[in-house]
Design a protein around this motif. Structure first.
Motif, mmCIF file in Angstrom:
data_model
loop_
_atom_site.group_PDB
_atom_site.id
_atom_site.type_symbol
_atom_site.label_atom_id
_atom_site.label_comp_id
_atom_site.label_asym_id
_atom_site.label_seq_id
_atom_site.Cartn_x
_atom_site.Cartn_y
_atom_site.Cartn_z
ATOM 1 N N LYS A 160 -9.248 1.635 3.174
ATOM 2 C CA LYS A 160 -9.332 1.233 4.570
ATOM 3 C C LYS A 160 -8.916 -0.381 4.573
ATOM 4 O O LYS A 160 -8.066 -0.433 5.486
ATOM 5 N N THR A 161 -9.092 -1.302 3.624
ATOM 6 C CA THR A 161 -8.796 -2.251 3.801
ATOM 7 C C THR A 161 -7.010 -2.277 3.583
ATOM 8 O O THR A 161 -6.364 -3.468 3.960
ATOM 9 N N ALA A 162 -6.689 -1.716 2.770
ATOM 10 C CA ALA A 162 -5.186 -1.631 2.283
ATOM 11 C C ALA A 162 -4.493 -1.331 3.521
ATOM 12 O O ALA A 162 -3.305 -1.652 3.946
ATOM 13 N N LEU A 163 -4.896 -0.204 4.268
ATOM 14 C CA LEU A 163 -4.260 0.155 5.678
ATOM 15 C C LEU A 163 -4.236 -1.000 6.726
ATOM 16 O O LEU A 163 -3.164 -1.141 7.216
ATOM 17 N N LEU A 164 -5.211 -1.765 6.751
ATOM 18 C CA LEU A 164 -5.211 -2.753 7.745
ATOM 19 C C LEU A 164 -4.353 -3.735 7.231
ATOM 20 O O LEU A 164 -3.598 -4.536 8.177
ATOM 21 N N ALA B 16 0.834 -1.353 0.158
ATOM 22 C CA ALA B 16 0.146 0.008 -0.088
ATOM 23 C C ALA B 16 0.782 1.128 0.095
ATOM 24 O O ALA B 16 2.027 1.443 0.628
ATOM 25 N N PHE B 17 0.368 2.266 -0.595
ATOM 26 C CA PHE B 17 0.828 3.711 -0.602
ATOM 27 C C PHE B 17 0.492 4.147 0.965
ATOM 28 O O PHE B 17 -0.392 4.394 1.116
ATOM 29 N N LEU B 18 1.796 4.633 1.537
ATOM 30 C CA LEU B 18 1.697 4.940 2.883
ATOM 31 C C LEU B 18 2.386 6.399 3.336
ATOM 32 O O LEU B 18 2.757 6.578 4.435
ATOM 33 N N ALA B 19 2.277 7.218 2.409
ATOM 34 C CA ALA B 19 2.713 8.594 2.462
ATOM 35 C C ALA B 19 2.001 9.275 3.674
ATOM 36 O O ALA B 19 0.699 9.253 3.759
ATOM 37 N N GLY B 20 2.441 10.272 4.539
ATOM 38 C CA GLY B 20 1.848 10.948 5.161
ATOM 39 C C GLY B 20 0.978 10.360 6.378
ATOM 40 O O GLY B 20 1.284 9.391 7.120
ATOM 41 N N ARG B 21 -0.272 10.941 6.457
ATOM 42 C CA ARG B 21 -1.162 10.265 7.616
ATOM 43 C C ARG B 21 -1.594 8.846 7.376
ATOM 44 O O ARG B 21 -1.822 8.241 8.265
ATOM 45 N N ARG B 22 -1.681 8.394 5.963
ATOM 46 C CA ARG B 22 -1.834 6.985 5.914
ATOM 47 C C ARG B 22 -0.814 6.172 6.823
ATOM 48 O O ARG B 22 -1.146 5.120 7.343
ATOM 49 N N GLY B 23 0.351 6.462 6.646
ATOM 50 C CA GLY B 23 1.375 5.645 7.369
ATOM 51 C C GLY B 23 1.077 5.853 8.909
ATOM 52 O O GLY B 23 1.424 4.954 9.740
ATOM 53 N N GLU B 24 0.569 7.203 9.399
ATOM 54 C CA GLU B 24 0.100 7.345 10.756
ATOM 55 C C GLU B 24 -0.777 6.494 11.350
ATOM 56 O O GLU B 24 -0.640 5.785 12.449
ATOM 57 N N LEU B 25 -1.843 6.105 10.444
ATOM 58 C CA LEU B 25 -3.090 5.208 10.757
ATOM 59 C C LEU B 25 -2.639 3.838 10.890
ATOM 60 O O LEU B 25 -2.972 3.073 11.511
ATOM 61 N N VAL B 26 -1.549 3.386 10.045
ATOM 62 C CA VAL B 26 -1.112 2.106 10.006
ATOM 63 C C VAL B 26 -0.587 1.862 11.350
ATOM 64 O O VAL B 26 -0.735 1.026 11.801
ATOM 65 N N ARG C 125 -18.064 12.285 15.389
ATOM 66 C CA ARG C 125 -17.746 11.761 13.904
ATOM 67 C C ARG C 125 -16.598 12.236 13.545
ATOM 68 O O ARG C 125 -15.993 13.429 13.579
ATOM 69 N N PRO C 126 -15.663 11.247 12.716
ATOM 70 C CA PRO C 126 -14.395 11.616 12.138
ATOM 71 C C PRO C 126 -14.582 12.882 11.450
ATOM 72 O O PRO C 126 -15.492 13.032 10.621
ATOM 73 N N SER C 127 -13.836 13.830 11.575
ATOM 74 C CA SER C 127 -13.443 14.967 10.443
ATOM 75 C C SER C 127 -12.777 14.869 9.460
ATOM 76 O O SER C 127 -12.669 15.908 8.697
ATOM 77 N N SER C 128 -12.179 13.891 9.241
ATOM 78 C CA SER C 128 -11.195 13.479 8.034
ATOM 79 C C SER C 128 -11.709 12.596 7.289
ATOM 80 O O SER C 128 -12.734 11.691 7.586
ATOM 81 N N SER C 129 -11.113 12.304 6.025
ATOM 82 C CA SER C 129 -11.566 11.012 5.274
ATOM 83 C C SER C 129 -11.496 9.825 5.849
ATOM 84 O O SER C 129 -12.204 8.792 5.171
ATOM 85 N N SER C 130 -10.691 9.664 6.592
ATOM 86 C CA SER C 130 -10.382 8.208 7.242
ATOM 87 C C SER C 130 -10.123 8.505 8.769
ATOM 88 O O SER C 130 -9.249 9.388 9.183
ATOM 89 N N GLN C 131 -10.358 7.484 9.724
ATOM 90 C CA GLN C 131 -10.274 7.718 10.863
ATOM 91 C C GLN C 131 -10.111 6.220 11.743
ATOM 92 O O GLN C 131 -10.659 5.314 11.193
ATOM 93 N N VAL C 132 -9.204 5.997 12.696
ATOM 94 C CA VAL C 132 -9.381 4.831 13.519
ATOM 95 C C VAL C 132 -9.880 5.069 14.857
ATOM 96 O O VAL C 132 -9.341 6.042 15.701
ATOM 97 N N VAL C 133 -10.737 4.069 15.292
ATOM 98 C CA VAL C 133 -11.677 4.517 16.479
ATOM 99 C C VAL C 133 -11.553 3.499 17.210
ATOM 100 O O VAL C 133 -11.974 2.126 16.818
ATOM 101 N N PRO C 134 -11.351 3.294 18.694
ATOM 102 C CA PRO C 134 -11.433 2.214 19.601
ATOM 103 C C PRO C 134 -12.887 1.614 19.633
ATOM 104 O O PRO C 134 -13.737 2.412 20.015
ATOM 105 N N LEU C 135 -12.997 0.546 19.703
ATOM 106 C CA LEU C 135 -14.221 -0.382 19.646
ATOM 107 C C LEU C 135 -14.649 -0.895 20.938
ATOM 108 O O LEU C 135 -14.209 -1.887 21.402
#
Length: 211
Positions: free
Chosen positions: A70-74, A35-45, A198-208
């Motif tokens: 989302k699946t690519a990040l996971l 997956a391409f993980l530049a910037g915030r995508r890498g942080e979410l991973v 509600r997440p303020s950006s295009s993707s977010q990780v939330v504790p369940l």
């Protein structure tokens, strides 16, 4: 060596045949092509990796529009986790198939949680919002999600779900008491709150989990 043999034994101690009957077990390489993980995508991973490396593991929701990756990040996160971790994927439809009697679906979740308790297994649940309504009927407002939350909160069941923002809003309306989302900085802090934000950006990780 001893460690390799021990980890193979741990995987073997899980009822893999049962998991394959219910859903499917992912095999390495998970992140292929990478997956391409530049910037915030890498942080979410890194947020996902941190939650699944800790003991006890932490269940998560990946919130984002369809097609944002989302699946690519996971899968990128799974590639970074120890080899003994077993990613098990099963949809709400697969779990609830044929469950027509009151309490039957709840019993299946309890059975699944019991089989996975103490084992390095992560349940991947696409279309997580379907769990909110699965199993609900006129004689019982409780659904599959209600059966899942107690073993999640006891750390007997680790779940990573995917959900779009619109479905997440419906989840907030139906199950409002939850903590705030983890921030994209990778911090593991979650502030107790009467509502999920509600997440303020295009993707977010939330504790369940509930507070």
């Amino acid at each position: 060596d001893f460690r390799t043999s021990f980890e193979e034994w741990r995987r073997g101690a899980v009822d893999l045949e049962f998991l394959r009957h219910v859903g499917r077990i992912l095999e390495r390489p998970y992140d292929d092509p990478p997956a391409f993980l530049a910037g915030r995508r890498g942080e979410l991973v890194e947020v996902i990796v941190d939650a699944l490396e800790r003991q006890p593991r932490r269940s998560l929701l990946l919130v984002g529009e369809h097609g944002v990756g989302k699946t690519a990040l996971l899968r990128a996160a799974l590639e970074r986790l120890p080899p003994q971790l077993i990613p098990f994927e099963a949809t709400t439809t697969e779990i609830s198939a044929g469950a027509i009697h009151v309490g039957e679906l709840e019993g299946r979740i309890q059975d699944l949680a019991g089989r996975l308790r103490g084992h390095p297994v992560v349940w991947l649940l696409p279309a997580f919002s379907e769990a909110l309504y699965a199993g609900q009927h006129s004689r019982s407002p409780m659904g599959m999600l209600d059966a899942m939350l107690p073993p999640i909160e006891r750390s007997e069941l680790t779940v990573v779900g995917e959900i779009d923002p619109g479905s997440f809003d419906r989840l907030l309306a139906e199950r409002p008491r939850s903590p705030e989302p983890s921030r994209s900085s990778g911090s593991d802090r979650s502030t107790s709150s009467p509502r999920w934000r509600r997440p303020s950006s295009s993707s977010q990780v939330v504790p369940l989990e509930r507070r």
